[in-house]
Design an enzyme around this catalytic site. Structure first.
Site, PDB file in Angstrom:
ATOM      1  N   SER A 103       0.952  -1.100  -0.037  1.00 56.55           N
ATOM      2  CA  SER A 103      -0.048   0.002   0.023  1.00 56.55           C
ATOM      3  C   SER A 103       0.746   1.157   0.187  1.00 56.55           C
ATOM      4  CB  SER A 103      -0.849  -0.033   0.962  1.00 56.55           C
ATOM      5  OG  SER A 103      -0.213  -0.079   2.409  1.00 56.55           O
ATOM      6  N   CYS A 104       0.225   2.279  -0.536  1.00 53.82           N
ATOM      7  CA  CYS A 104       1.146   3.352  -0.890  1.00 53.82           C
ATOM      8  C   CYS A 104       1.071   4.152   0.465  1.00 53.82           C
ATOM      9  CB  CYS A 104       0.757   4.408  -1.909  1.00 53.82           C
ATOM     10  SG  CYS A 104       0.436   3.499  -3.298  1.00 53.82           S
ATOM     11  N   VAL A 105       1.957   5.477   0.441  1.00 51.05           N
ATOM     12  CA  VAL A 105       2.093   5.984   1.928  1.00 51.05           C
ATOM     13  C   VAL A 105       1.048   7.298   1.855  1.00 51.05           C
ATOM     14  CG1 VAL A 105       3.505   7.479   3.337  1.00 51.05           C
ATOM     15  CG2 VAL A 105       4.398   5.525   2.011  1.00 51.05           C
TER      16      VAL A 105
ATOM     17  N   THR B 199      -1.100   3.987   6.992  1.00 49.55           N
ATOM     18  CA  THR B 199      -0.336   3.006   6.160  1.00 49.55           C
ATOM     19  C   THR B 199       0.761   2.476   6.808  1.00 49.55           C
ATOM     20  OG1 THR B 199       0.904   4.953   4.972  1.00 49.55           O
ATOM     21  CG2 THR B 199      -0.792   3.766   3.855  1.00 49.55           C
TER      22      THR B 199
END
Lengths: 105, 412
Positions: A103-105, B199
């Site tokens: 998953s991206c930031v 995240t």
């Protein structure tokens, strides 16, 4: 590093349960992982998604997003969720023997 | 005379202009900066506008006032970049601007049209964004009279600019409604496509606990399919529903439409960029900085600031035919406002997730990392001044380096 027994095969996986050695992957293994993900049977529609993921990963070096599956792969998002309920890309990538999508930031 | 063109005069483009004007010879190089909007916004301030902590004036300045006099500043929409011919076609006077080096700093924008039913007649009635000045101001008006009901915050898609802002919004909403004495009549729900509050694992654990303490509901793995504004609910692709009276949306974030018209973007119109040199993957004389890149780090002002130092060095190296420095490490640094006059601070890069510790100096700090404190809140408020008077001018901020330091951090 861990090992996972799938039917008559034993494959290398990471802590996350994703395969780490793509050479070990085959279609029977995919069927076994699918069962673990509560998908009883891999239909041609499932294979269409799995094969697109593998092809795109080979070309781009990263797991395609849902947006890319729709735009480039022509796979309808609602349909995708029906095929691989809850986190379709994560599930499909695992079945395809690919790494866990980041998953991206 | 050679031409260096910077597209975009937001944080990244402005800092680059200020850096390069000091490094390049005015006899050899003409620096041109192009932007379509005369206003420079302090975007971290948008978060505070709905809660009446900041007003429009405090977050708005003239772009031109931050661009060095020696640069040529053009106010115009850009039609496209013709990367094969090294030309930027601008709309004003249909002029062609030639470049030897191009820096793309066109940022990111919200695109509500990407979600079915979101950009309909309810947009700015009981559906608002706070990523634009318009949205933030209209949401402030709505919140004046909102005293009971369901407030739902939804992140449509990842990645987004400033990934902590949606969490800060619900923390501040909890404080705002408590202060007004109506908190018990308001149901706060945070709806995210991610499997957790954030995240990064350790940060997610800390922030999930905080959501829980503040009695804010969280719905994870929610991939929005449409907004049903008649029934006042959001619907996911796997047909889960969340009802709202007020929907605060973080719509899909995409790169500029200029990138789309130029055919230089990925699926979200972000420009494929080398993660450590900031050179475009397709064209050697194009460099990309800030929100416009496809890099797996936060889309945030701190990132643009850190990238600018390294990109300046690499532009000089490129001009002198030297190998580019592979130095950018994904360094990001973000304050997280948590309500009731407190805040967090996180500092991380591509490889090291945010951890507890002291910042910027080991032991003495004075800021605490991944820990709630009043000083972090004051740091966040003070940052507006640092932004206008230090950061945009490309001046160094004491103790803060372009690449991440592990000093003072408790790393496992």
């Amino acid at each position: 590093m861990a090992e996972l027994k799938l039917g008559k095969y034993t494959v290398e996986t990471g802590e996350d349960g994703y395969m780490t050695n793509p050479d070990q992957w085959n279609k029977e293994i995919a069927e076994e992982i699918a069962k673990q993900e509560n998908i009883k049977e891999l239909t041609p529609d499932h294979w269409n998604v799995i094969e697109f993921l593998q092809k795109d990963y080979k070309e781009k070096g990263s797991i395609p997003t849902i947006r890319r599956l729709k735009k480039v792969g022509g796979i309808d998002t609602k349909e995708l969720y029906k095929l691989f309920p809850e986190g379709p890309v994560k599930k499909a990538a695992r079945i395809a023997g690919l790494p866990k999508p980041k998953s991206c930031v | 005379m050679k031409n260096l063109v910077i597209l975009g005069a937001g944080t990244a483009g402005t800092v680059m202009a200020n850096h390069l004007v000091k490094k390049l010879s005015v006899k050899e190089w003409q620096i041109t900066v192009i932007d379509q909007d005369p206003r420079h916004f302090y975007q971290p301030g948008f978060l505070f506008i709905p809660f009446d902590m900041y007003n429009e004036k405090q977050v708005t300045r003239e772009k031109a006032s931050f661009i060095p006099k020696k640069c040529n500043f053009i106010l115009s929409e850009v039609d496209n970049i013709d990367a094969e011919k090294n030309v930027v076609n601008i709309k004003s006077g249909k002029k062609k601007i030639n470049y030897d080096i191009l820096i793309i700093a066109t940022g990111s924008r919200i695109v509500p049209e990407e979600v079915e039913g979101l950009a309909g007649s309810s947009y700015y009635k009981n559906i608002f964004d706070f990523y634009t000045i318009d949205g933030a101001v209209k949401l402030r008006q709505f919140l004046q009279t909102f005293t009971k009901g369901k407030l739902v915050l939804n992140i449509a898609e990842i990645p987004i600019k400033c990934p902590v802002a949606p969490l800060e919004f619900v923390f501040l909403a909890d404080w705002f409604f408590t202060k007004k004495g109506v908190r018990e009549n308001i149901d706060l729900t945070f709806v995210t496509p991610l499997s957790d509050a954030f995240t990064k694992e350790k940060t997610a654990a800390v922030l999930s606990t905080l959501l829980n303490h503040k009695n804010i509901n969280i719905v994870t793995d929610f991939s929005i399919s449409k907004v049903d504004s008649d029934e006042k609910q959001i619907v996911s692709f796997d047909e889960k529903n969340v009802e709202y009276d007020l929907l605060v949306t973080i719509p899909t974030n995409m790169g500029s439409s200029v990138i789309e018209r130029s055919g230089l973007g990925d699926d979200l119109e972000f420009v494929p960029t080398h993660r450590s040199t900031l050179q475009s993957k397709e064209h050697d004389n194009i460099f990309v900085i800030g929100d416009a890149t496809d890099l797996p780090t936060s889309k945030a002002g701190s990132v643009a600031h850190f990238e600018a130092e390294i990109l300046t060095e690499n532009i000089l190296r490129y001009i002198n035919n030297l190998e580019l420095k592979e130095e950018y490490d994904g360094h990001a640094n973000c304050f997280i406002e948590s309500g009731f006059g407190k805040g967090f601070l996180i500092d991380f890069n591509y490889d090291v997730e945010p951890v507890p510790g002291k910042f910027p100096f080991p032991v003495i700090g004075p800021m605490s990392l991944l820990k709630e404190s009043k000083l972090n809140h004051w740091g966040k408020l003070a940052f507006r001044w640092i932004y206008w008077y230090v950061m945009l001018k490309g001046l160094p901020i004491p103790g803060i380096t372009a690449t991440m330091s592990t000093k003072g951090k408790q790393i496992d």
